[in-house]
Motif scaffolding. Structure first.
Motif, PDB file in Angstrom:
ATOM      1  N   UNK A   1       0.857  -1.194   0.000  1.00  0.00           N
ATOM      2  CA  UNK A   1       0.000   0.000   0.000  1.00  0.00           C
ATOM      3  C   UNK A   1       0.892   1.244   0.000  1.00  0.00           C
ATOM      4  N   UNK A   2       0.499   2.181  -0.836  1.00  0.00           N
ATOM      5  CA  UNK A   2       1.440   3.261  -1.175  1.00  0.00           C
ATOM      6  C   UNK A   2       0.839   4.644  -0.918  1.00  0.00           C
ATOM      7  N   UNK A   3       1.621   5.496  -0.281  1.00  0.00           N
ATOM      8  CA  UNK A   3       1.333   6.930  -0.277  1.00  0.00           C
ATOM      9  C   UNK A   3       2.290   7.519  -1.314  1.00  0.00           C
ATOM     10  N   UNK A   4       1.754   8.155  -2.321  1.00  0.00           N
ATOM     11  CA  UNK A   4       2.586   8.597  -3.446  1.00  0.00           C
ATOM     12  C   UNK A   4       2.684  10.119  -3.481  1.00  0.00           C
ATOM     13  N   UNK A   5       3.904  10.623  -3.440  1.00  0.00           N
ATOM     14  CA  UNK A   5       4.144  12.065  -3.548  1.00  0.00           C
ATOM     15  C   UNK A   5       5.228  12.286  -4.609  1.00  0.00           C
ATOM     16  N   UNK A   6       5.302  13.502  -5.112  1.00  0.00           N
ATOM     17  CA  UNK A   6       6.332  13.730  -6.118  1.00  0.00           C
ATOM     18  C   UNK A   6       6.242  15.085  -6.774  1.00  0.00           C
ATOM     19  N   UNK A   7       7.031  15.191  -7.812  1.00  0.00           N
ATOM     20  CA  UNK A   7       7.071  16.372  -8.671  1.00  0.00           C
ATOM     21  C   UNK A   7       7.539  15.878 -10.023  1.00  0.00           C
ATOM     22  N   UNK A   8       7.786  16.825 -10.948  1.00  0.00           N
ATOM     23  CA  UNK A   8       8.293  16.345 -12.232  1.00  0.00           C
ATOM     24  C   UNK A   8       9.716  16.822 -12.456  1.00  0.00           C
ATOM     25  N   UNK A   9      10.499  15.926 -13.034  1.00  0.00           N
ATOM     26  CA  UNK A   9      11.934  16.171 -13.176  1.00  0.00           C
ATOM     27  C   UNK A   9      12.249  16.997 -14.414  1.00  0.00           C
TER      28      UNK A   9
ATOM     29  N   UNK B   1       5.030  18.320 -21.587  1.00  0.00           N
ATOM     30  CA  UNK B   1       4.338  18.102 -22.866  1.00  0.00           C
ATOM     31  C   UNK B   1       2.933  17.548 -22.673  1.00  0.00           C
ATOM     32  N   UNK B   2       2.496  17.456 -21.419  1.00  0.00           N
ATOM     33  CA  UNK B   2       1.120  17.011 -21.181  1.00  0.00           C
ATOM     34  C   UNK B   2       1.033  15.812 -20.252  1.00  0.00           C
ATOM     35  N   UNK B   3       1.672  15.906 -19.098  1.00  0.00           N
ATOM     36  CA  UNK B   3       1.577  14.855 -18.074  1.00  0.00           C
ATOM     37  C   UNK B   3       1.959  13.479 -18.627  1.00  0.00           C
ATOM     38  N   UNK B   4       2.933  13.435 -19.520  1.00  0.00           N
ATOM     39  CA  UNK B   4       3.286  12.168 -20.182  1.00  0.00           C
ATOM     40  C   UNK B   4       3.763  11.131 -19.158  1.00  0.00           C
ATOM     41  N   UNK B   5       4.592  11.583 -18.214  1.00  0.00           N
ATOM     42  CA  UNK B   5       5.079  10.673 -17.174  1.00  0.00           C
ATOM     43  C   UNK B   5       3.945  10.196 -16.266  1.00  0.00           C
ATOM     44  N   UNK B   6       3.040  11.104 -15.957  1.00  0.00           N
ATOM     45  CA  UNK B   6       1.906  10.746 -15.108  1.00  0.00           C
ATOM     46  C   UNK B   6       0.983   9.758 -15.793  1.00  0.00           C
ATOM     47  N   UNK B   7       0.772   9.948 -17.080  1.00  0.00           N
ATOM     48  CA  UNK B   7      -0.079   9.016 -17.835  1.00  0.00           C
ATOM     49  C   UNK B   7       0.598   7.641 -17.895  1.00  0.00           C
ATOM     50  N   UNK B   8       1.919   7.635 -18.118  1.00  0.00           N
ATOM     51  CA  UNK B   8       2.641   6.363 -18.162  1.00  0.00           C
ATOM     52  C   UNK B   8       2.563   5.646 -16.817  1.00  0.00           C
ATOM     53  N   UNK B   9       2.652   6.424 -15.749  1.00  0.00           N
ATOM     54  CA  UNK B   9       2.543   5.817 -14.420  1.00  0.00           C
ATOM     55  C   UNK B   9       1.168   5.184 -14.242  1.00  0.00           C
ATOM     56  N   UNK B  10       0.139   5.869 -14.694  1.00  0.00           N
ATOM     57  CA  UNK B  10      -1.226   5.343 -14.558  1.00  0.00           C
ATOM     58  C   UNK B  10      -1.419   4.091 -15.411  1.00  0.00           C
ATOM     59  N   UNK B  11      -0.874   4.116 -16.615  1.00  0.00           N
ATOM     60  CA  UNK B  11      -0.982   2.924 -17.474  1.00  0.00           C
ATOM     61  C   UNK B  11      -0.345   1.727 -16.772  1.00  0.00           C
ATOM     62  N   UNK B  12       0.776   1.967 -16.118  1.00  0.00           N
ATOM     63  CA  UNK B  12       1.496   0.875 -15.463  1.00  0.00           C
ATOM     64  C   UNK B  12       0.853   0.450 -14.149  1.00  0.00           C
ATOM     65  N   UNK B  13       0.139   1.379 -13.480  1.00  0.00           N
ATOM     66  CA  UNK B  13      -0.284   1.112 -12.098  1.00  0.00           C
ATOM     67  C   UNK B  13      -1.785   1.201 -11.860  1.00  0.00           C
ATOM     68  N   UNK B  14      -2.568   1.444 -12.918  1.00  0.00           N
ATOM     69  CA  UNK B  14      -3.995   1.654 -12.622  1.00  0.00           C
ATOM     70  C   UNK B  14      -4.660   0.396 -12.061  1.00  0.00           C
ATOM     71  N   UNK B  15      -4.100  -0.759 -12.383  1.00  0.00           N
ATOM     72  CA  UNK B  15      -4.656  -1.995 -11.807  1.00  0.00           C
ATOM     73  C   UNK B  15      -4.488  -2.014 -10.289  1.00  0.00           C
ATOM     74  N   UNK B  16      -3.495  -1.276  -9.804  1.00  0.00           N
ATOM     75  CA  UNK B  16      -3.234  -1.194  -8.355  1.00  0.00           C
ATOM     76  C   UNK B  16      -3.768   0.092  -7.746  1.00  0.00           C
ATOM     77  N   UNK B  17      -4.719   0.720  -8.388  1.00  0.00           N
ATOM     78  CA  UNK B  17      -5.150   2.033  -7.903  1.00  0.00           C
ATOM     79  C   UNK B  17      -5.667   1.956  -6.470  1.00  0.00           C
ATOM     80  N   UNK B  18      -6.280   0.838  -6.122  1.00  0.00           N
ATOM     81  CA  UNK B  18      -6.805   0.693  -4.769  1.00  0.00           C
ATOM     82  C   UNK B  18      -5.704   0.661  -3.720  1.00  0.00           C
ATOM     83  N   UNK B  19      -4.506   0.266  -4.128  1.00  0.00           N
ATOM     84  CA  UNK B  19      -3.360   0.231  -3.205  1.00  0.00           C
ATOM     85  C   UNK B  19      -2.644   1.580  -3.155  1.00  0.00           C
ATOM     86  N   UNK B  20      -3.028   2.487  -4.023  1.00  0.00           N
ATOM     87  CA  UNK B  20      -2.474   3.858  -3.975  1.00  0.00           C
ATOM     88  C   UNK B  20      -3.362   4.665  -3.036  1.00  0.00           C
TER      89      UNK B  20
END
Lengths: 479, 479
Positions: free
Chosen positions: B275-283, B330-349
């Motif tokens: 189970x994850x608490x996710x914080x961040x910024x963009x590089x 360029x439009x949350x590209x990293x955030x979208x990629x993260x969601x594509x990879x992790x949306x199955x685990x959204x309940x654990x976020x």
């Protein structure tokens, strides 16, 4: 720039300030009433703002001898005529022409970074391909003066001094010392080049250019200013302890001689046309900006004041002369040329003042007049005080382009503008019209119109005479 | 950028916010006491400032896919490890790579003037030799939307809208609309190019770049931003009534595909590591500046908070994940990629927040959590209120790079920073370290450390679940 051309003459002549038998200079009640009327008109008049807006919009940057030099003069000639000045003429000003074609700088090691940089006026260019060297840092110009050649030889000198903002501009002298005199000194010590933290109080990635002075025949090295954030970056790398290598490419230098001109407009006096009240600013500007605060505003203030005086029902007794000086930025070149042409008539130059410190409100009036004229200055202050202007000292007054005439014996006023923000924009791309507040500009016009008119009407003079000595400039005077 | 990828899924699933039978989420007294301790430590800790100082000094500009992209990732990986994150990994992010090689603009008529200009990210270049056209002005994007093609065809569109500074950043959406969507629309209408007044609240000769979006396969035209003083100049010429001709030279464009990565560090939980608490910024950052406020500060805040949590005597119950996103600009590209990879685990976020609005103090906390978690948010506020943070609404929260996860059902917090000066520097060369106040930065770290730790320790969740619907984004949300 301080000019010493006339000092020898000045100290060998009798000082007019010793002639205590003269009648006190006086201003009539009628003149004071008209000055009040001029002051109030000026606060509502758009002439000065329209002038500087037009100049910065239709001409833009005005590097002395550059593409816009002639265009700017023609613009001012036409505008002076349109403003009602009955005589408009030019007087030639010749100088070595400096050109800027391109510039770049980058930190190569320990961490690569491109830097915002501006070649200093008068700097030679680097050889094609640029130069590369290790940075040696000095906290200020005094530290460089104390350096031995061994620590500097073959390196790129960096001067880190940061300008402190102040209403009276007192932060400029210690900051500009490194710019004006650092490169010549570093060259003598064997440095390869010099970069410095911009003489500016802002935190923008816009470097402050400005003149640097080399001795004729002396060693020259390329010299440039970094913006404050870039200087911060360089200093963080230096603080890391690893050697810092800089690459510097400057494509600039001196290219023959150029003859420009001072542009002069006059409202010719009705009773004593040959006696002159001289006001002005300088028409040239550094090239990155559009020369709004330095010094379109100064020319505009003088032009606005002259226009109001020209529009009076009765012409002033003496002439009011409005001068747009050429090439102040390379060292009061236009002012020196004016003095060379007019020093024989210094006694007829009754009183003068140049506006060259932006467009902030005037907060103080200092004077360089004979003691017998101090009562008249007090009378002027009755008109100026409601503008928020306080009385400063009598003695030496900074005259800008009139300094050479001042050294020759001309009486001067110094109308100090609020310079708190002046060095945020000075000599940068940010010197644009938006930095001028129209109401503050008009407060300046009001002061210039009032004092110039009152001086034109005065019974008696302010002490101008060949070789008149008022007071020596203070040792701490700025560049 | 709003992302609609998961909306269809979201509205077809049962909303977790309707499951009123759940127990309220609670924070223990012990957790609250440790959060207070973290908050106080954060105010005195230099980790975040050292992070952003190091990143901007040793790496500098970080254009997505540019020369510094890989160097920046390697720097962050090393720093995350040094900060005590027990797991550090990357996840690939691919996108079309946009490059900037050079740019210039000049008014050709009625009065020649060089302009400070920046190509918009995503803009195609001009043909060699540039393009030249007559300016047609629109007050804002809405006016362009109302234009007919005949008035635009073959011309250079200029959008004049000026951004208004506001603490909550509400001035950005109407200003960036012209930048994001103006060029595509102008292209459809047959314009030759588009320039606009920068989406910035400053008066510096430093244009604000930023992304512009074209439809796949749709018409594209070169597009660039002018600095505010240059826009003023253009408008003064337009106001003069003569046609204004602009020359535009942009050497930029899209060059194939690049694969970068999100860099992820984790303080792995002791009880519920999955189970994850996710914080961040963009590089990534735009290239003219060094990406200090946008968004080195955001990554630094999250890293500083994570470091303090990692240094606690006892690991948190849940994992705290610190994400440095790739290519937000360029439009949350990293955030979208993260969601594509992790949306199955959204309940654990369990809960997330991105910091991407500079380094000003946080003044408000809004939330996107289930009703049963509102008491826990109130408990969090006991720790956050002494930092000067007030409670905002519960409903839709802006998640930045977490918006795609939010759309998939992730609970979010929105910690609003004071953005009064953010758009003075945003996307310009002025985005440098000196714009960050270390004390203000630490106030952010304190808030992130406290909330992330409390969420990691909470008894119960905040509503994250596949397809959870909290509230729709308001219609006026910014770009």
């Amino acid at each position: 720039m301080k000019d010493l051309l006339f000092c020898v003459a000045a100290v060998t002549c009798m000082s007019i300030s010793c002639a205590h038998s003269e009648e006190p200079t006086r201003l009539s009640a009628e003149a004071l009433a008209i000055a009040v009327q001029l002051r109030e008109q000026a606060l509502e008049d758009s002439t000065a703002y329209d002038f500087v807006a037009g100049l910065t919009t239709e001409i833009g940057p005005r590097l002395a001898g550059g593409d816009n030099d002639l265009r700017a003069r023609e613009w001012v000639i036409a505008r002076f005529k349109a403003l009602g000045f009955d005589r408009v003429w030019t007087e030639p000003v010749s100088y070595a022409k400096w050109v800027r074609r391109g510039e770049s700088a980058a930190i190569v090691a320990p961490y690569p970074a491109r830097l915002a940089v501006s070649a200093l006026g008068g700097s030679p260019g680097t050889a094609k391909g640029g130069l590369r060297g290790t940075i040696v840092k000095f906290d200020d110009f005094k530290a460089l003066q104390a350096a031995d050649a061994a620590s500097v030889k073959g390196k790129i000198v960096y001067i880190a001094y940061r300008l402190r903002a102040a209403r009276d501009g007192s932060g400029y002298a210690p900051a500009s010392a490194g710019r004006t005199n650092g490169p010549a000194l570093a060259a003598k010590l064997g440095a390869k080049a010099l970069v410095l933290r911009s003489a500016g109080s802002d935190s923008n990635r816009l470097p402050h250019t400005g003149v640097t002075e080399f001795e004729p025949g002396g060693a020259k090295i390329p010299a440039a200013a970094l913006s404050n954030p870039d200087a911060d970056l360089l200093e963080r790398m230096l603080a890391g302890g690893k050697p810092v290598t800089l690459q510097l490419d400057l494509d600039c230098g001196t290219e023959g001689t150029y003859t420009g001109a001072n542009v002069i407009g006059q409202v010719t006096g009705s009773e004593r046309p040959d006696e002159v009240i001289a006001i002005g600013g300088h028409l040239d500007s550094w090239d990155p900006g559009t020369g709004a605060i330095d010094d379109g505003a100064g020319v505009a203030i003088a032009a606005g004041a002259g226009h109001l005086i020209s529009a009076l029902a009765q012409k002033p007794r003496r002439s009011v002369r409005i001068i747009a000086f050429a090439n102040e930025e390379s060292g009061d070149i236009g002012g020196i040329a004016y003095a060379v042409a007019h020093k024989a008539d210094v006694g007829a130059h009754i009183l003068g003042a140049e506006s060259d410190f932006g467009a902030g409100r005037i907060w103080r009036l200092s004077s360089q007049v004979k003691p017998e004229a101090l009562g008249a200055i007090d009378q002027m202050m009755q008109v100026l005080a409601p503008l928020g202007i306080e009385r400063g000292h009598n003695g030496h007054a900074e005259g800008g382009d009139f300094d050479s005439m001042g050294s020759a014996g001309m009486a001067l006023l110094e109308l100090n503008q609020d310079g708190t923000h002046y060095f945020d924009w000075h000599h940068t791309a940010n010197d644009t019209l938006d930095k001028i507040d129209a109401k503050d500009l008009n407060q300046n016009v009001a002061a210039y119109a009032a004092f110039a008119y009152l001086a034109a009407q005065a019974d008696g003079t302010f002490g101008s005479a060949p070789g008149a000595v008022f007071a020596p400039p203070p040792a701490t005077a700025g560049q």
